[in-house]
Design a protein around this motif. Structure first.
Motif, PDB file in Angstrom:
ATOM      1  N   ASP A  91      84.217  30.046  85.706  1.00  0.00           N
ATOM      2  CA  ASP A  91      84.195  30.892  84.512  1.00  0.00           C
ATOM      3  C   ASP A  91      83.052  30.435  83.597  1.00  0.00           C
ATOM      4  OD1 ASP A  91      84.569  32.139  82.049  1.00  0.00           O
ATOM      5  OD2 ASP A  91      86.677  31.564  81.876  1.00  0.00           O
ATOM      6  N   PRO A  92      82.020  31.261  83.433  1.00  0.00           N
ATOM      7  CA  PRO A  92      80.871  30.813  82.636  1.00  0.00           C
ATOM      8  C   PRO A  92      81.214  30.501  81.176  1.00  0.00           C
ATOM      9  CG  PRO A  92      80.687  33.153  83.120  1.00  0.00           C
ATOM     10  CD  PRO A  92      81.846  32.635  83.921  1.00  0.00           C
ATOM     11  N   ARG A  93      82.217  31.144  80.622  1.00  0.00           N
ATOM     12  CA  ARG A  93      82.586  30.860  79.221  1.00  0.00           C
ATOM     13  C   ARG A  93      83.224  29.473  79.106  1.00  0.00           C
ATOM     14  NH1 ARG A  93      79.805  34.885  79.531  1.00  0.00           N
ATOM     15  NH2 ARG A  93      78.418  33.111  79.288  1.00  0.00           N
ATOM     16  N   GLN A  94      83.968  29.042  80.138  1.00  0.00           N
ATOM     17  CA  GLN A  94      84.496  27.675  80.144  1.00  0.00           C
ATOM     18  C   GLN A  94      83.376  26.686  80.463  1.00  0.00           C
ATOM     19  OE1 GLN A  94      88.354  26.989  82.101  1.00  0.00           O
ATOM     20  NE2 GLN A  94      88.570  29.224  82.218  1.00  0.00           N
ATOM     21  N   LEU A  95      82.535  27.041  81.408  1.00  0.00           N
ATOM     22  CA  LEU A  95      81.437  26.176  81.824  1.00  0.00           C
ATOM     23  C   LEU A  95      80.503  25.845  80.665  1.00  0.00           C
ATOM     24  CD1 LEU A  95      79.898  24.784  84.133  1.00  0.00           C
ATOM     25  CD2 LEU A  95      78.855  26.995  84.656  1.00  0.00           C
ATOM     26  N   GLU A  96      80.188  26.835  79.863  1.00  0.00           N
ATOM     27  CA  GLU A  96      79.242  26.567  78.777  1.00  0.00           C
ATOM     28  C   GLU A  96      79.856  25.734  77.659  1.00  0.00           C
ATOM     29  OE1 GLU A  96      77.699  30.413  77.771  1.00  0.00           O
ATOM     30  OE2 GLU A  96      79.494  31.004  76.687  1.00  0.00           O
ATOM     31  N   ARG A  97      81.162  25.554  77.674  1.00  0.00           N
ATOM     32  CA  ARG A  97      81.804  24.707  76.676  1.00  0.00           C
ATOM     33  C   ARG A  97      81.703  23.222  77.023  1.00  0.00           C
ATOM     34  NH1 ARG A  97      87.534  26.728  75.834  1.00  0.00           N
ATOM     35  NH2 ARG A  97      87.544  24.969  74.390  1.00  0.00           N
ATOM     36  N   TRP A  98      81.299  22.910  78.252  1.00  0.00           N
ATOM     37  CA  TRP A  98      81.192  21.495  78.604  1.00  0.00           C
ATOM     38  C   TRP A  98      79.890  21.128  79.318  1.00  0.00           C
ATOM     39  CZ3 TRP A  98      80.684  19.408  83.470  1.00  0.00           C
ATOM     40  CH2 TRP A  98      80.922  20.275  84.545  1.00  0.00           C
ATOM     41  N   TRP A  99      79.181  22.080  79.886  1.00  0.00           N
ATOM     42  CA  TRP A  99      77.954  21.724  80.619  1.00  0.00           C
ATOM     43  C   TRP A  99      76.894  21.321  79.607  1.00  0.00           C
ATOM     44  CZ3 TRP A  99      77.055  20.238  85.307  1.00  0.00           C
ATOM     45  CH2 TRP A  99      75.746  20.137  85.760  1.00  0.00           C
ATOM     46  N   GLY A 100      76.625  20.069  79.521  1.00  0.00           N
ATOM     47  CA  GLY A 100      75.714  19.510  78.537  1.00  0.00           C
ATOM     48  C   GLY A 100      76.484  18.644  77.562  1.00  0.00           C
ATOM     49  N   PRO A 101      75.827  17.640  77.018  1.00  0.00           N
ATOM     50  CA  PRO A 101      76.481  16.780  76.033  1.00  0.00           C
ATOM     51  C   PRO A 101      76.899  17.577  74.800  1.00  0.00           C
ATOM     52  CG  PRO A 101      74.366  15.855  76.745  1.00  0.00           C
ATOM     53  CD  PRO A 101      74.446  17.251  77.296  1.00  0.00           C
ATOM     54  N   PRO A 102      77.838  17.058  74.011  1.00  0.00           N
ATOM     55  CA  PRO A 102      78.330  17.801  72.845  1.00  0.00           C
ATOM     56  C   PRO A 102      77.230  18.258  71.887  1.00  0.00           C
ATOM     57  CG  PRO A 102      79.706  15.890  73.247  1.00  0.00           C
ATOM     58  CD  PRO A 102      78.539  15.791  74.191  1.00  0.00           C
ATOM     59  N   ASP A 103      76.161  17.478  71.752  1.00  0.00           N
ATOM     60  CA  ASP A 103      75.098  17.864  70.826  1.00  0.00           C
ATOM     61  C   ASP A 103      74.007  18.711  71.487  1.00  0.00           C
ATOM     62  OD1 ASP A 103      74.193  15.711  72.318  1.00  0.00           O
ATOM     63  OD2 ASP A 103      73.165  14.749  70.639  1.00  0.00           O
ATOM     64  N   TRP A 104      74.211  19.092  72.759  1.00  0.00           N
ATOM     65  CA  TRP A 104      73.309  19.983  73.490  1.00  0.00           C
ATOM     66  C   TRP A 104      74.132  21.038  74.225  1.00  0.00           C
ATOM     67  CZ3 TRP A 104      67.964  20.308  74.157  1.00  0.00           C
ATOM     68  CH2 TRP A 104      67.213  19.324  73.499  1.00  0.00           C
ATOM     69  N   PRO A 105      74.860  21.909  73.529  1.00  0.00           N
ATOM     70  CA  PRO A 105      75.725  22.881  74.207  1.00  0.00           C
ATOM     71  C   PRO A 105      74.933  23.882  75.045  1.00  0.00           C
ATOM     72  CG  PRO A 105      75.534  23.400  71.884  1.00  0.00           C
ATOM     73  CD  PRO A 105      74.856  22.074  72.072  1.00  0.00           C
ATOM     74  N   ALA A 106      75.591  24.360  76.088  1.00  0.00           N
ATOM     75  CA  ALA A 106      74.968  25.296  77.031  1.00  0.00           C
ATOM     76  C   ALA A 106      75.361  26.731  76.728  1.00  0.00           C
ATOM     77  CB  ALA A 106      75.382  24.944  78.453  1.00  0.00           C
ATOM     78  N   THR A 107      74.449  27.632  77.066  1.00  0.00           N
ATOM     79  CA  THR A 107      74.710  29.064  77.049  1.00  0.00           C
ATOM     80  C   THR A 107      74.264  29.601  78.407  1.00  0.00           C
ATOM     81  OG1 THR A 107      74.293  29.192  74.674  1.00  0.00           O
ATOM     82  CG2 THR A 107      74.184  31.260  75.911  1.00  0.00           C
ATOM     83  N   PHE A 108      75.188  30.217  79.141  1.00  0.00           N
ATOM     84  CA  PHE A 108      74.857  30.779  80.447  1.00  0.00           C
ATOM     85  C   PHE A 108      74.522  32.251  80.288  1.00  0.00           C
ATOM     86  CE2 PHE A 108      76.377  26.834  81.870  1.00  0.00           C
ATOM     87  CZ  PHE A 108      75.887  26.642  83.157  1.00  0.00           C
ATOM     88  N   ASP A 109      73.280  32.607  80.633  1.00  0.00           N
ATOM     89  CA  ASP A 109      72.825  33.997  80.586  1.00  0.00           C
ATOM     90  C   ASP A 109      73.244  34.749  81.836  1.00  0.00           C
ATOM     91  OD1 ASP A 109      71.416  33.737  78.124  1.00  0.00           O
ATOM     92  OD2 ASP A 109      69.757  32.806  79.198  1.00  0.00           O
ATOM     93  N   GLU A 110      73.295  34.045  82.954  1.00  0.00           N
ATOM     94  CA  GLU A 110      73.613  34.632  84.251  1.00  0.00           C
ATOM     95  C   GLU A 110      74.509  33.648  84.976  1.00  0.00           C
ATOM     96  OE1 GLU A 110      71.108  36.145  88.196  1.00  0.00           O
ATOM     97  OE2 GLU A 110      70.085  35.040  86.627  1.00  0.00           O
ATOM     98  N   HIS A 111      75.506  34.160  85.711  1.00  0.00           N
ATOM     99  CA  HIS A 111      76.413  33.288  86.464  1.00  0.00           C
ATOM    100  C   HIS A 111      76.977  34.088  87.628  1.00  0.00           C
ATOM    101  CE1 HIS A 111      80.040  30.795  87.245  1.00  0.00           C
ATOM    102  NE2 HIS A 111      79.202  29.822  86.935  1.00  0.00           N
ATOM    103  N   ASP A 112      76.180  34.218  88.683  1.00  0.00           N
ATOM    104  CA  ASP A 112      76.556  34.968  89.880  1.00  0.00           C
ATOM    105  C   ASP A 112      77.169  33.966  90.855  1.00  0.00           C
ATOM    106  OD1 ASP A 112      76.817  36.757  91.943  1.00  0.00           O
ATOM    107  OD2 ASP A 112      74.657  37.029  92.257  1.00  0.00           O
ATOM    108  N   PHE A 113      78.473  33.725  90.686  1.00  0.00           N
ATOM    109  CA  PHE A 113      79.175  32.639  91.372  1.00  0.00           C
ATOM    110  C   PHE A 113      79.571  33.054  92.786  1.00  0.00           C
ATOM    111  CE2 PHE A 113      82.941  29.666  91.663  1.00  0.00           C
ATOM    112  CZ  PHE A 113      82.189  28.510  91.671  1.00  0.00           C
ATOM    113  N   ARG A 114      78.591  33.008  93.672  1.00  0.00           N
ATOM    114  CA  ARG A 114      78.776  33.302  95.099  1.00  0.00           C
ATOM    115  C   ARG A 114      77.657  32.587  95.844  1.00  0.00           C
ATOM    116  NH1 ARG A 114      74.884  36.795  96.786  1.00  0.00           N
ATOM    117  NH2 ARG A 114      73.770  37.829  95.110  1.00  0.00           N
ATOM    118  N   VAL A 115      77.861  32.348  97.140  1.00  0.00           N
ATOM    119  CA  VAL A 115      76.810  31.717  97.928  1.00  0.00           C
ATOM    120  C   VAL A 115      75.577  32.618  97.871  1.00  0.00           C
ATOM    121  CG1 VAL A 115      76.105  30.978 100.242  1.00  0.00           C
ATOM    122  CG2 VAL A 115      78.426  30.510  99.438  1.00  0.00           C
ATOM    123  N   GLY A 116      74.451  32.027  97.506  1.00  0.00           N
ATOM    124  CA  GLY A 116      73.211  32.771  97.326  1.00  0.00           C
ATOM    125  C   GLY A 116      73.033  33.257  95.901  1.00  0.00           C
ATOM    126  N   GLY A 117      74.105  33.185  95.102  1.00  0.00           N
ATOM    127  CA  GLY A 117      74.033  33.610  93.711  1.00  0.00           C
ATOM    128  C   GLY A 117      73.311  32.586  92.857  1.00  0.00           C
TER     129      GLY A 117
END
Length: 163
Positions: A34-60
């Motif tokens: 889930d990209p909304r959950q992923l962006e809440r932790w991917w990166g240290p707390p002072d460098w939060p992530a924003t996922f523009d694209e997240h095609d979660f499949r092989v080759g995605g």
């Protein structure tokens, strides 16, 4: 804290994080799926992530940026190479320019993430493989090991919420 260890193995050209969570693998899996959950932790707390694209499949592909305290944006990308829900996933991980186009330096890594049930808990391992010792050292100087530890340390709070 859920992080048990971050280990650098220069002979194997890897950095591995091991963490344990009070949730079954299917729930821990969702923090990647889930990209909304992923962006809440991917990166240290002072460098939060924003996922523009997240095609979660092989080759995605996933594209994202992390925003630093001063507003600086560091862009990255993933290319999913294997997905075995909810046991493991693999992806190439690299840096990108502002349009999300991969850049050659620092060199991409290959990440293998595994989720193993241990009773009602899950042991998650994230193993990043580098193409050379220089590439490993370059990312170590950039703070990769501490960044991984801080990032994964944010997952517990997400898991306590309803998916």
């Amino acid at each position: 804290m859920p992080v048990l260890d971050v280990h650098r193995d220069e002979e194997a050209l890897t950095v591995a994080l091991t963490a344990e969570f009070e949730a079954p693998p299917v729930r821990v899996w969702q923090v990647f799926a889930d990209p909304r959950q992923l962006e809440r932790w991917w990166g240290p707390p002072d460098w939060p992530a924003t996922f523009d694209e997240h095609d979660f499949r092989v080759g995605g592909r996933a594209t994202y940026y992390m925003t630093g305290p001063d507003g600086t944006r560091a862009h990255g990308w993933w290319q999913f190479t294997a997905i075995d829900e909810p046991r493991s996933l693999e992806f190439d991980d690299g840096f990108a320019d502002q349009q999300g186009t991969p850049v050659p330096e620092p060199q991409p890594t290959h990440a293998v993430v595994t989720f193993a049930a241990d009773g009602d808990r899950t042991r998650m391992t994230v193993r990043s493989a580098f193409t050379s010792l220089d590439a490993l050292h370059q990312q170590a100087r950039m703070g990769m090991e501490d960044g991984l530890r801080l990032a994964a340390g944010q997952i517990d709070a997400i898991l306590k919420e309803q998916p």
